[in-house]
Enzyme design. Sequence first.
Site, PDB file in Angstrom:
ATOM      1  CG  HIS B 122      -1.890   0.997   1.381  1.00  0.00           C
ATOM      2  ND1 HIS B 122      -1.609   2.284   1.774  1.00  0.00           N
ATOM      3  CD2 HIS B 122      -3.220   0.955   1.161  1.00  0.00           C
ATOM      4  CE1 HIS B 122      -2.732   2.985   1.797  1.00  0.00           C
ATOM      5  NE2 HIS B 122      -3.725   2.203   1.423  1.00  0.00           N
ATOM      6  CG  ASP B 199       0.847  -2.178   6.362  1.00  0.00           C
ATOM      7  OD1 ASP B 199      -0.045  -2.107   7.232  1.00  0.00           O
ATOM      8  OD2 ASP B 199       0.737  -1.656   5.231  1.00  0.00           O
ATOM      9  CD  GLN B 202      -6.719  -4.529   4.397  1.00  0.00           C
ATOM     10  OE1 GLN B 202      -7.692  -5.175   4.805  1.00  0.00           O
ATOM     11  NE2 GLN B 202      -6.843  -3.287   3.957  1.00  0.00           N
ATOM     12  CE  LYS B 225      -7.060   0.018   6.318  1.00  0.00           C
ATOM     13  NZ  LYS B 225      -7.755   0.434   5.100  1.00  0.00           N
ATOM     14  CB  CYS B 363      -3.458   2.700  -1.870  1.00  0.00           C
ATOM     15  SG  CYS B 363      -4.618   4.023  -1.592  1.00  0.00           S
TER      16      CYS B 363
HETATM   17  C1  LIG Z   1      -2.149  -2.882   3.607  1.00  0.00           C
HETATM   18  C2  LIG Z   1      -2.506  -1.501   4.025  1.00  0.00           C
HETATM   19  N1  LIG Z   1      -1.560  -0.699   4.536  1.00  0.00           N
HETATM   20  C3  LIG Z   1      -1.838   0.546   4.943  1.00  0.00           C
HETATM   21  C4  LIG Z   1      -3.106   1.078   4.853  1.00  0.00           C
HETATM   22  C5  LIG Z   1      -3.359   2.476   5.325  1.00  0.00           C
HETATM   23  O1  LIG Z   1      -4.199   2.504   6.420  1.00  0.00           O
HETATM   24  P1  LIG Z   1      -4.785   3.867   6.982  1.00  0.00           P
HETATM   25  O2  LIG Z   1      -5.344   4.617   5.839  1.00  0.00           O
HETATM   26  O3  LIG Z   1      -5.817   3.454   7.955  1.00  0.00           O
HETATM   27  O4  LIG Z   1      -3.650   4.605   7.641  1.00  0.00           O
HETATM   28  C6  LIG Z   1      -4.121   0.287   4.315  1.00  0.00           C
HETATM   29  C7  LIG Z   1      -5.484   0.843   4.171  1.00  0.00           C
HETATM   30  O5  LIG Z   1      -6.076   0.905   3.128  1.00  0.00           O
HETATM   31  C8  LIG Z   1      -3.816  -1.029   3.890  1.00  0.00           C
HETATM   32  O6  LIG Z   1      -4.760  -1.812   3.376  1.00  0.00           O
END
Ligand SMILES: Cc1ncc(COP(=O)(O)O)c(C=O)c1O
Lengths: 140, 409
Positions: B122, B199, B202, B225, B363
Amino acid sequence: MKQIITDNYQYPRGVKETDDPSFLTVHMDSASCIDDIYVQAKIEDGRVAEVYWHGSGCAISMASVSIMTQIIKGKTVGEAEAIMGEFKKMLDGKPYDPAMLGEAEAFANVNRQPARITCADIGWRGLEKIFRKAAGEGAE
Amino acid sequence: MIDTEQIRKDFPMYGRGGMYGKRPLHYLDNAATTFKPRQVIEESDRYYTEICANTKRGDYALAHDADVAYDESRETVARFINADPEETVFTSGDTMGLNFVAYGLMPRLHKGDEIVLSQEEHASNVLPWFRVARLTGASVRYVPLTEDGRITPENLRETVNENTKVVSLASLGNVLGQPLPVRELAHIAHSVGAVYVDDGAQSVPHSKTDVRETGVDFLCFSGHKMLGPTGIGVMYGKKEMLEELDPLFYGGEMNARFDSSCGMSLSDVPDRFEAGTQNMAGAMGLAEACRYLTSVGFGNIRDHERKLKRAAVDGMLANGNATVYNAGTDTGILTFNVNGVFAQDAATYLGDRGVFVRSGTHCAKILPEFLKTQATVRASMYIYNDEDDVKALVEASGHAEDFLDVFFN
Ligand SMILES: Cc1ncc(COP(=O)(O)O)c(C=O)c1O
């Protein structure tokens, strides 16, 4: 109306990429949208002598920019801006003059899906940027 | 087993008879954010209705209540991932945590050092590293994905070397939904002396997380999430890692003292990373989300998502008009395209039928190079989704070639 969009999506008009320096180029892409569309235009004596586009995107954006190039080519910047104004009014659900829009009226219902209005006008916003660039250059 | 009918009673978003306007609500964008149960909303509101004092700075009873509630929230969240409270830093979300880690490691990064990511990451686990690489002269490398889009220990082993200083990977990708063998990967990173960053945006909402078991150095995730409030998240760091990490934010409550000649001594961890007034309501809500998920049980969550995913894949294959990119993964993320229909057009069509899914690159902007498609449609499930949601998804996808109908009929 639907047929016009399908046609222009499947057989897009005005698609050409040029590196001719007399063309102004803008690249329309944004974080919120996957569309990746380039608009190129040659403005001569206050007239849109030529306008091309290339790139990829959803059906609505590609069909709309395709139709736009066909309508705008040969118009003066003033005329083009007036058409653009009517197109925006239509997307916003306000009264507009259909006679000025021709095939672009196919997008009259896009605002049923408000999230997609930005798809229908991405090419038009590109052209608007080109006009602003052109005006800026003229002023220098 | 999960009784979705029972679960939905906890979620105000299903309060209007499970409808959104005139249509049944089929919310399948849980990888983006989740609905909140009443329990979380109430616990978060309890800060505003019963406490509403600042933490770490008052001598009166109400301020003490705030401290207690905040500390207890931290303890609950720490226990949820099997960490110590002092290793558990509240952030505004996953993105902030990953930035804290990336910028915080900057003093350790130099020209020639390597940061290892994957093509599936992401933006929040890519761009902070791009920036930090630019500032330090380090370079970014990618673990090659296998043909079916997986990151394997073998591939990571081939990618790391003595220059690798950081390995940062999502333990569950948000596009293909492939779970990683985190423990093994962290071990490989450690074998070359690199820091391993997980990270968990998910993975944490969908599977049991145990940082002692996986041995990761850092783990970041978001509350929203996992049934929790927006604007709250966690950066876990091993104690010795946090001690070494440079804080990115400076301000009140993160220093012990400072003087006019710019000298300052920092608070202990985790306070050192929580500059300024914190999101107390968010922390309390997140703690409640942890309790809620624990009581549902991650075994049940996994079985439920697996079942729905299977039904969705079977339905899509039976439709015969779609390409599914991750039929093999048994997590609740289904990534596909209806053949000949641009992802965004398909998503609008599904949305018009009350099936709310996401389209785009999600993303993960480098992944399309691997999937060889510009964009995909993603349906992602959670505990309140049921067979009807999947049926609606499959049914609508079967007709998505008629996507222009949403503008004309
Ligand atoms: C794998 C992953 N990393 C990071 C993020 C970013 O999360 P947040 O927007 O809650 O900071 C997301 C969210 O879409 C994600 O799916």
